[in-house]
Design a protein around this motif. Sequence first.
Motif, short mmCIF file in Angstrom:
data_model
loop_
_atom_site.label_atom_id
_atom_site.label_comp_id
_atom_site.label_asym_id
_atom_site.label_seq_id
_atom_site.Cartn_x
_atom_site.Cartn_y
_atom_site.Cartn_z
N GLY A 1 0.79 -1.23 0.00
CA GLY A 1 0.00 0.00 0.00
C GLY A 1 0.82 1.27 0.00
N VAL A 2 2.14 1.16 0.12
CA VAL A 2 3.02 2.34 0.16
C VAL A 2 3.96 2.31 -1.04
N PRO A 3 4.15 3.42 -1.75
CA PRO A 3 5.04 3.44 -2.93
C PRO A 3 6.46 3.01 -2.59
N GLU A 4 7.11 2.37 -3.57
CA GLU A 4 8.47 1.87 -3.36
C GLU A 4 9.45 2.99 -2.99
N LEU A 5 9.32 4.14 -3.64
CA LEU A 5 10.24 5.24 -3.37
C LEU A 5 10.11 5.72 -1.93
N VAL A 6 8.89 5.76 -1.42
CA VAL A 6 8.67 6.18 -0.04
C VAL A 6 9.35 5.21 0.93
N TRP A 7 9.19 3.90 0.68
CA TRP A 7 9.83 2.91 1.53
C TRP A 7 11.35 3.05 1.49
N LEU A 8 11.90 3.27 0.29
CA LEU A 8 13.36 3.38 0.15
C LEU A 8 13.89 4.57 0.94
N LEU A 9 13.25 5.72 0.80
CA LEU A 9 13.70 6.91 1.53
C LEU A 9 13.48 6.76 3.03
N LEU B 1 5.34 -19.60 -11.45
CA LEU B 1 6.21 -18.97 -12.43
C LEU B 1 5.63 -17.73 -13.11
N PRO B 2 4.37 -17.73 -13.56
CA PRO B 2 3.85 -16.50 -14.20
C PRO B 2 3.89 -15.29 -13.28
N GLY B 3 3.42 -15.46 -12.04
CA GLY B 3 3.47 -14.34 -11.09
C GLY B 3 4.88 -14.00 -10.68
N PHE B 4 5.71 -15.02 -10.52
CA PHE B 4 7.11 -14.81 -10.14
C PHE B 4 7.84 -14.00 -11.21
N SER B 5 7.64 -14.37 -12.47
CA SER B 5 8.31 -13.66 -13.56
C SER B 5 7.84 -12.22 -13.65
N ASN B 6 6.55 -11.99 -13.41
CA ASN B 6 6.04 -10.62 -13.43
C ASN B 6 6.65 -9.79 -12.30
N ASN B 7 6.76 -10.40 -11.11
CA ASN B 7 7.38 -9.70 -9.99
C ASN B 7 8.85 -9.37 -10.28
N TRP B 8 9.54 -10.31 -10.91
CA TRP B 8 10.94 -10.09 -11.27
C TRP B 8 11.09 -8.92 -12.24
N MET B 9 10.19 -8.84 -13.22
CA MET B 9 10.27 -7.76 -14.21
C MET B 9 10.06 -6.40 -13.53
N VAL B 10 9.09 -6.34 -12.64
CA VAL B 10 8.84 -5.08 -11.93
C VAL B 10 9.99 -4.77 -10.98
N LEU B 11 10.55 -5.81 -10.35
CA LEU B 11 11.67 -5.62 -9.44
C LEU B 11 12.87 -5.01 -10.17
N ILE B 12 13.16 -5.52 -11.37
CA ILE B 12 14.28 -4.99 -12.14
C ILE B 12 14.10 -3.50 -12.38
N LYS B 13 12.89 -3.12 -12.79
CA LYS B 13 12.64 -1.70 -13.07
C LYS B 13 12.70 -0.86 -11.80
N SER B 14 12.34 -1.45 -10.68
CA SER B 14 12.37 -0.72 -9.41
C SER B 14 13.79 -0.44 -8.94
N THR B 15 14.77 -1.17 -9.47
CA THR B 15 16.16 -0.91 -9.07
C THR B 15 16.61 0.48 -9.48
N ALA B 16 15.90 1.09 -10.43
CA ALA B 16 16.26 2.46 -10.84
C ALA B 16 16.12 3.44 -9.68
N LEU B 17 15.34 3.08 -8.68
CA LEU B 17 15.11 3.98 -7.54
C LEU B 17 16.36 4.13 -6.67
N VAL B 18 17.26 3.14 -6.70
CA VAL B 18 18.41 3.19 -5.78
C VAL B 18 19.36 4.34 -6.11
N SER B 19 19.20 4.95 -7.28
CA SER B 19 20.05 6.08 -7.62
C SER B 19 19.82 7.26 -6.68
N VAL B 20 18.63 7.35 -6.07
CA VAL B 20 18.32 8.49 -5.20
C VAL B 20 19.07 8.40 -3.87
#
Length: 228
Positions: free
Chosen positions: A58-66, A151-170
Amino acid sequence: MLIDYVPHIAAGAAVTMAVALGSLVVAVVLGLVGAACKLSGSRPLTFLAASYSTLVRGVPELVWLLFLFYGAQILINQTSAAKGWQAVEIDPMMAGITTIGFIFGAYMTETFRGAILAVPRGQIEAGLSLGMSPLRVFGRITLPQMVRFALPGFSNNWMVLIKSTALVSVIGLNDLMHRAAMAKSATRDAFGAYLVVCVVYLLITSVSIGLFRLLELRYSRGVRGVAP
């Protein structure tokens, strides 16, 4: 020229993949634990697992990271100062891996829970009636089928996880996005710098799609209605 910075930007893919793979390990462990708690039949464990998955999703990934990087570091250092201890500096790499893994562990919890529930209960009961231990039933009956359903859900989570790594630049990690930002500042070519990032991410996700397709075919052998 931007072309001179392309190798520098692309080299950030190693950091991005390290964060992604490390986060995946954390997410899988938390997901399995969360799914086990939800299916345990114990009200306290079910409540804890449900609260975890609901709160995190329920909380955005960027908020959790910060929150976890800056907020936790401030809290730790305030506690250390009060106790007269030395100040602690959280490593950005570990912070990124832990935070993203913590976030996607909630999604993996639901993926694994659904996959376990999809395994026919009769097969599990048959294994137990034959004298197999619960652990052996899980390894020989539940796990192989669970992997196919997950596997279908796992692969979808992996794809979103990869894109979420862009947040670590902050938080200052020298990944693809951080290197692209430096290249953009040096060349004033934002379009070209971020186009390189797009291409690298597309390459990673395209390879991932191919690998997961092979895994789905591998675990679907002998299953009716599944195209080879």
